[in-house]
Enzyme design. Sequence first.
Site, mmCIF file in Angstrom:
data_model
loop_
_atom_site.group_PDB
_atom_site.id
_atom_site.type_symbol
_atom_site.label_atom_id
_atom_site.label_comp_id
_atom_site.label_asym_id
_atom_site.label_seq_id
_atom_site.Cartn_x
_atom_site.Cartn_y
_atom_site.Cartn_z
ATOM 1 N N GLY A 31 0.848 -1.175 0.000
ATOM 2 C CA GLY A 31 0.000 0.000 0.000
ATOM 3 C C GLY A 31 0.893 1.238 0.000
ATOM 4 N N SER A 60 -5.418 -2.096 1.132
ATOM 5 C CA SER A 60 -6.453 -1.129 1.511
ATOM 6 C C SER A 60 -6.284 0.214 0.807
ATOM 7 C CB SER A 60 -6.431 -0.899 3.021
ATOM 8 O OG SER A 60 -6.795 -2.066 3.689
ATOM 9 N N TRP A 63 -8.479 1.049 -1.983
ATOM 10 C CA TRP A 63 -9.905 1.250 -1.704
ATOM 11 C C TRP A 63 -10.199 2.601 -1.067
ATOM 12 C CZ3 TRP A 63 -13.388 -2.000 -3.669
ATOM 13 C CH2 TRP A 63 -12.912 -3.232 -4.125
ATOM 14 N N ALA A 64 -9.153 3.359 -0.725
ATOM 15 C CA ALA A 64 -9.401 4.638 -0.036
ATOM 16 C C ALA A 64 -10.136 5.582 -0.979
ATOM 17 C CB ALA A 64 -8.085 5.241 0.421
ATOM 18 N N GLY A 66 -12.058 8.825 0.115
ATOM 19 C CA GLY A 66 -12.134 10.246 0.446
ATOM 20 C C GLY A 66 -10.923 11.036 0.035
ATOM 21 N N GLU A 132 -14.032 16.548 5.511
ATOM 22 C CA GLU A 132 -14.650 15.319 6.025
ATOM 23 C C GLU A 132 -14.849 15.494 7.522
ATOM 24 O OE1 GLU A 132 -13.400 11.382 4.296
ATOM 25 O OE2 GLU A 132 -11.782 12.592 3.528
ATOM 26 N N ASP A 235 -2.020 -9.896 9.512
ATOM 27 C CA ASP A 235 -0.825 -10.761 9.508
ATOM 28 C C ASP A 235 0.386 -10.097 10.170
ATOM 29 O OD1 ASP A 235 -2.441 -12.385 7.911
ATOM 30 O OD2 ASP A 235 -1.614 -11.554 6.061
ATOM 31 N N HIS A 256 -16.796 2.846 10.431
ATOM 32 C CA HIS A 256 -17.193 3.952 9.544
ATOM 33 C C HIS A 256 -18.710 4.075 9.565
ATOM 34 C CE1 HIS A 256 -17.617 6.522 6.062
ATOM 35 N NE2 HIS A 256 -16.304 6.649 5.986
ATOM 36 N N ARG A 305 -15.881 10.727 13.369
ATOM 37 C CA ARG A 305 -16.504 9.462 12.976
ATOM 38 C C ARG A 305 -17.088 8.662 14.136
ATOM 39 N NH1 ARG A 305 -12.557 7.116 8.529
ATOM 40 N NH2 ARG A 305 -13.308 8.827 7.244
ATOM 41 N N HIS A 366 -13.798 -0.349 9.894
ATOM 42 C CA HIS A 366 -13.119 0.397 8.835
ATOM 43 C C HIS A 366 -11.616 0.515 9.052
ATOM 44 C CE1 HIS A 366 -12.752 3.248 5.582
ATOM 45 N NE2 HIS A 366 -12.327 4.211 6.379
ATOM 46 N N GLU A 390 -1.221 1.363 8.707
ATOM 47 C CA GLU A 390 -2.283 0.886 9.607
ATOM 48 C C GLU A 390 -1.805 -0.181 10.585
ATOM 49 O OE1 GLU A 390 -5.932 -0.165 7.621
ATOM 50 O OE2 GLU A 390 -6.946 -0.617 9.516
ATOM 51 N N ARG A 401 -9.201 7.774 14.691
ATOM 52 C CA ARG A 401 -8.465 8.437 13.611
ATOM 53 C C ARG A 401 -9.313 9.533 12.952
ATOM 54 N NH1 ARG A 401 -8.430 7.608 8.070
ATOM 55 N NH2 ARG A 401 -9.817 5.823 8.353
HETATM 56 C C1 SIN Z 1 -13.934 7.980 3.559
HETATM 57 O O1 SIN Z 1 -13.768 8.310 2.378
HETATM 58 O O2 SIN Z 1 -14.947 8.246 4.194
HETATM 59 C C2 SIN Z 1 -12.853 7.213 4.222
HETATM 60 C C3 SIN Z 1 -11.675 8.052 4.363
HETATM 61 C C4 SIN Z 1 -10.881 7.600 5.545
HETATM 62 O O3 SIN Z 1 -11.120 6.512 6.059
HETATM 63 O O4 SIN Z 1 -10.048 8.373 6.004
#
Ligand code: SIN
Length: 582
Positions: A31, A60, A63-64, A66, A132, A235, A256, A305, A366, A390, A401
């Site tokens: 990543g 991961s 897949w991010a 935001g 965000e 792992d 999340h 969050r 999440h 992570e 976070r």
């Molecule tokens: C999100 O796009 O809501 C996730 C972004 C993050 O986990 O920081």
Amino acid sequence: MADAHPRIPRRLVAAVPGWTTSADVVVVGSGIAGLTTALRLRQRVDRVLLVTKTVLNEGSTQWAQGGIAAALDPGDSPAEHLHDTLVAGCGLCDVGAVTALVHEGPERVRELVALGAEFDLDAEGELKLTREGGHRRDRIAHAGGDATGREISRALIAALHRVKDDPGIEVIEHALVVDLLQDDRSRVCGVTLHVIGEGQMDGVGAALSRAVVLATGGLGQVYSATTNPPVATGDGMAAALRAGAVLADVEFVQFHPTVLWLGAGSSGQQPLISEAVRGEGAFLVDRDGVRFMKGLHPLADLAPRDVVSRAIVDRMRELGEDHVFLDARHLGRAFLEERFPSIVARCRELGFDPATDLLPVAPAQHYASGGVRTDLHGRSCLDGLYACGEVSCTGVHGANRLASNSLLEGLVFAHRIADDISARLAAGELPQGTPVATEQTLPSAVAELVPLDEGGVDRAGDGVALLDGSARVQVQAAMTRGSGAVRSAESLAAAAESLTALAAAATSTEPSPDSWETTNLLHVGQVLTLAAALREETRGGHVRTDYPEQVDPRWRVRTILGRRPDGTVGHTFEPVAAQDLL
Ligand code: SIN
């Protein structure tokens, strides 16, 4: 609580390595953290080996959605980013780590742009920034609308391909790291790994090195439903724990708030609806259309969050429902399609149109805010072992976070780690060790957890059976029921008991990637459940119904866990200095 301190073996059952390779540094994971570390190290050391469990872009980062947070706007400042991060972390962040993050972050993001990452730009050619949860400024840079991770991953992999003919860097895909190799002073000197390959590197082998960087990502698959990809099986954290590294803050798991709800029993990786959708004006409603975040927090739908997830869980419980709704309809079809193309496409595939439908959402796992404890250079308590991203716990996230700080943490600390390792290699501080079968001495951080009459002799050793892959759903069910978004002493005791029973029932399962991963999930689940049982308060990502008082000042401590020489897990609490921000 049943079996309060679980037993963890020294290593997983695996074949004796059939082949050996070597490098100055082994980086595990591909990543943003692993790729950045490997690319930067490559400019400074002779030989880097990057190993990844499947293929380069399966982690991961890909897949991010935001984005990546940094004080890039002239009206913003690192001090404000620091403030928002500390507030989100509910008093448990490491201020030094957050200071490094927010001050070095902007420069690191600009370097990523220079490397070729194409972020979304405004009409003047400046980075478009959005907001965000928990941020009081627009400071989230994004790419492809909602495909930030994909673009960063693409740019880093392209940079790696540009040096692919360089003999100083080697990539091995389909390589699951089983355990860490250690010398007679417990210093980490390589990894054992299983490669699904053909020819010389096939099956279990050993990669010897002078330093190992774990960048293996998260542990989401320990729960039944998560936004994490299937490779996120903890792992790295499990291997570090078995080797004697200490972990911190593992009870703080972020759920999340807005994960598309696909029906009861839906399991595995679930579709995320980015917080950036709320950043652009979408809001939460219950089945009666009530905007329940209004009045609950000054930032309403954009509260941190943990606050939003807790409010959703409370509202679901009050109404006897298993989801609430996200309303993005007023943003309009054209805007939604342009700003969030991937989310809109995925929703439509699943039968929802964000332009016309309320989207059913519920919290799902999440992010792991804790992990392998490191200092500001990414060093763990085991000499030669580093952790980044992570899998690590730098202290940047505290109890929760802040949105979009994770890609930034991977980037900033990858640079710090690469710089530290290259400086130490140049100074001759990391000699190549010779692996031995058992640990002979304890790192001091672990010694503090135990009375030293154990003598440092490894008595739990090898030979503890692996869990069969078929037990994975049972681990996930126990964790989801007992150590999930909402916990209590009773639920945690039940989870611990189920996990202990699974461990006890393990028979002579053949070693395989599935059984190693499932056993890693068991080990991570056991320590997470222990940490959650120890913390008798509600704070950030850790919610206890039997201790509803939030942010109890007596619990302004970090939970430190480690495997003792007898194989049991010990703990201690480390006080955190008061932060006058909450
Ligand atoms: C999100 O796009 O809501 C996730 C972004 C993050 O986990 O920081």
